[in-house]
Design a protein around this motif. Structure first.
Motif, short mmCIF file in Angstrom:
data_model
loop_
_atom_site.label_atom_id
_atom_site.label_comp_id
_atom_site.label_asym_id
_atom_site.label_seq_id
_atom_site.Cartn_x
_atom_site.Cartn_y
_atom_site.Cartn_z
N CYS A 9 0.84 -1.20 0.00
CA CYS A 9 0.00 0.00 0.00
C CYS A 9 0.88 1.25 0.00
O CYS A 9 1.80 1.37 0.81
CB CYS A 9 -0.89 -0.01 1.24
SG CYS A 9 -1.77 1.54 1.49
N CYS A 12 -0.07 3.23 3.69
CA CYS A 12 0.31 2.73 5.02
C CYS A 12 1.45 1.71 4.97
O CYS A 12 1.89 1.23 6.00
CB CYS A 12 -0.90 2.15 5.73
SG CYS A 12 -1.42 0.55 5.08
N CYS A 25 -5.84 -1.12 -0.84
CA CYS A 25 -5.63 -1.54 0.55
C CYS A 25 -6.94 -1.50 1.34
O CYS A 25 -7.58 -0.45 1.41
CB CYS A 25 -4.59 -0.61 1.18
SG CYS A 25 -4.34 -0.89 2.93
N ARG A 27 -7.42 -1.40 4.42
CA ARG A 27 -7.35 -0.46 5.55
C ARG A 27 -7.53 0.98 5.11
O ARG A 27 -8.12 1.78 5.81
CB ARG A 27 -5.96 -0.52 6.19
CG ARG A 27 -5.72 -1.75 6.98
CD ARG A 27 -4.50 -1.50 7.83
NE ARG A 27 -3.90 -2.75 8.22
CZ ARG A 27 -2.72 -2.84 8.78
NH1 ARG A 27 -2.00 -1.75 9.01
NH2 ARG A 27 -2.23 -4.01 9.12
N CYS A 28 -6.94 1.30 3.96
CA CYS A 28 -6.90 2.70 3.55
C CYS A 28 -7.97 3.06 2.52
O CYS A 28 -8.12 4.22 2.16
CB CYS A 28 -5.53 3.04 2.98
SG CYS A 28 -4.21 2.76 4.15
ZN LIG Z 1 -2.96 0.99 3.38
#
Ligand SMILES: [Zn+2]
Ligand SMILES: *Cc1c(COP(=O)(O)O)cnc(C)c1O
Length: 413
Positions: A9, A12, A25, A27-28
């Motif tokens: 990513c 992050c 990603c 998470r992002c």
């Molecule tokens: Zn990420």
């Protein structure tokens, strides 16, 4: 695919396994664009290098299959793509005040833009995943390119373009028989709608910023520049910037070729944006990681991007290369269409030549120093936007009936 080590990513830095199903990603979200990281040792052991390329059967971007996220036994399309020529442009160099200028001509790709580099990889990727429906949002060129490549391979393409896209690009979509969705709104709005629809209907998503394989297609331009020029690699590589995938891709390609010994040093990147659509320039000058979206306003439709989707990769490439960003007015862009065409015979669309105006500006501002050389990538064909070309071609035509009229023209010149 052992040549791929993992995906990472860009926001992050989390790494994901090479067979991850995620495009961005988790998470992002959409800000977490993934970058494909290769196992270069493995690729070296497979023999990739100058010697292998010299003997490659392909005079196309498929000569770089070792560095692309496709299986080795992938069935390659027959439509030619990539390995475009590089020309010296001494007369234009003189006018711009640079010592050596090279033009890489991507106007002669099969659908007449640089985007064929990404689309060709996208359709093979889709086919290797067993997908038959593919989608993208585009200011015009990614669209017409994906439409052409889908026609070549018999995939069904859903294409979202702003209703304001130049007529020639929309005609390409129709002639290639794609499903054309004209969005009443900006490119940025078309992008959001495509993104949502692709999720709902399960289409393979070719949007360059969210699909990490697209930048890999675009990097082939950097691979080619390095292979074609070797030790004669110029001081600067110039390209215009919208979403930022093109410049990020070119940089990745150049870095890989430095690693494999094709070039002794890396050039610096010169990014040109339109004055009315310059969020990447603003972030760069402010030293920021994140861009602030803005309404986009420029006749260079292919870089009329107010919310660039790959700004992180682009800014990273610019900083790593000790690069610079300049912005130019629509007037300067129109002037550059004519200037490039009349001194080289290469006819570019507004976004394809914006960087020519950018080179002049960079030279005037002392960014490009006396004696430094530049290569500019002409990313799209001038026939794609006749309206702008008509405005740029302020050269008189002569109405004649007989020989005496012709004589008058000849004497007058
Ligand atoms: Zn990420
Ligand atoms: C897409 C495009 C660009 C810019 O590429 P980005 O990846 O959006 O920065 C430049 N010129 C032309 C002709 C294009 O089609």
């Amino acid at each position: 695919m052992e040549k791929i080590a993992q995906l990472r990513c860009v926001a992050c830095a989390t790494a994901y396994p090479r067979d991850t199903e995620h495009l961005t990603c988790p998470r992002c979200g959409l800000g977490g664009v993934l970058d494909i990281e290769y196992d270069y040792e493995h690729i070296r052991e497979r023999g990739f290098g100058p010697e292998k390329l010299k003997n490659s059967p392909h005079r196309s971007l498929w000569r770089y299959l070792d560095l692309l996220p496709l299986p080795d036994d992938v069935a390659l399309p027959s439509l030619e793509v990539g390995f475009t020529p590089i020309y010296p442009a001494p007369r234009l160099a003189e006018r711009l005040g640079v010592s050596r200028l090279l033009i890489k001509d991507d106007t002669r790709q099969p659908t007449a833009s640089f985007k064929d580099r990404a689309s060709s990889v996208a359709v093979l990727k889709a086919r290797s995943l067993g997908v038959s429906e593919i989608a993208c949002a585009s200011t015009g060129n990614a669209a017409s390119s994906l439409a052409g490549w889908s026609a070549h391979l018999g995939l069904k393409a859903y294409i979202f373009v702003p209703a304001s896209a130049p007529e020639a690009k929309v005609v390409q979509l129709r002639i290639f028989q794609s499903k054309v969705l004209l969005v009443e709104g900006s490119y940025d709005e078309a992008w959001d709608l495509c993104q949502t629809a692709a999720g709902v209907f399960g289409w393979y998503n070719r949007n360059a910023a969210v699909n990490p394989a697209m930048v890999e297609g675009k990097k082939t331009c950097g691979l080619e520049i390095a292979e074609q020029l070797g030790e004669k690699i110029p001081d600067w590589v110039s390209v215009s910037v919208g979403d930022g995938c093109t410049i990020a891709g070119i940089w990745k390609g150049l870095c890989e070729m430095k690693r494999f010994g094709f070039i002794p040093r890396l050039p610096r990147l010169l990014a040109t944006q339109a004055k009315g659509a310059n969020p990447i320039e603003r972030a760069f000058l402010a030293g920021k990681e994140d861009i602030e979206p803005q309404p986009a306003q420029t006749l260079a439709d292919s870089i009329s991007v107010g919310h660039p989707r790959n700004s992180r990769k682009a800014l990273k490439a610019l900083r790593e290369s000790a690069g610079k960003v300049v912005s130019v007015s629509d007037e300067e862009i129109l002037g550059a269409i004519h200037e490039l065409a009349s001194t080289t015979g290469v006819f570019g669309e507004p976004a394809g030549v914006a960087g020519i105006a950018g080179i002049r500006r960079a030279r005037e501002e002392g960014i490009i120093k006396e004696g430094e050389s530049v290569l500019h990538v002409v990313t799209g064909n001038g026939l794609k936007d006749i309206q702008s070309a008509v405005r740029a071609a302020n050269v008189p035509v002569h109405r004649v009936k007989g020989l005496s009229d012709v004589e008058a023209v000849v004497r007058g010149s």
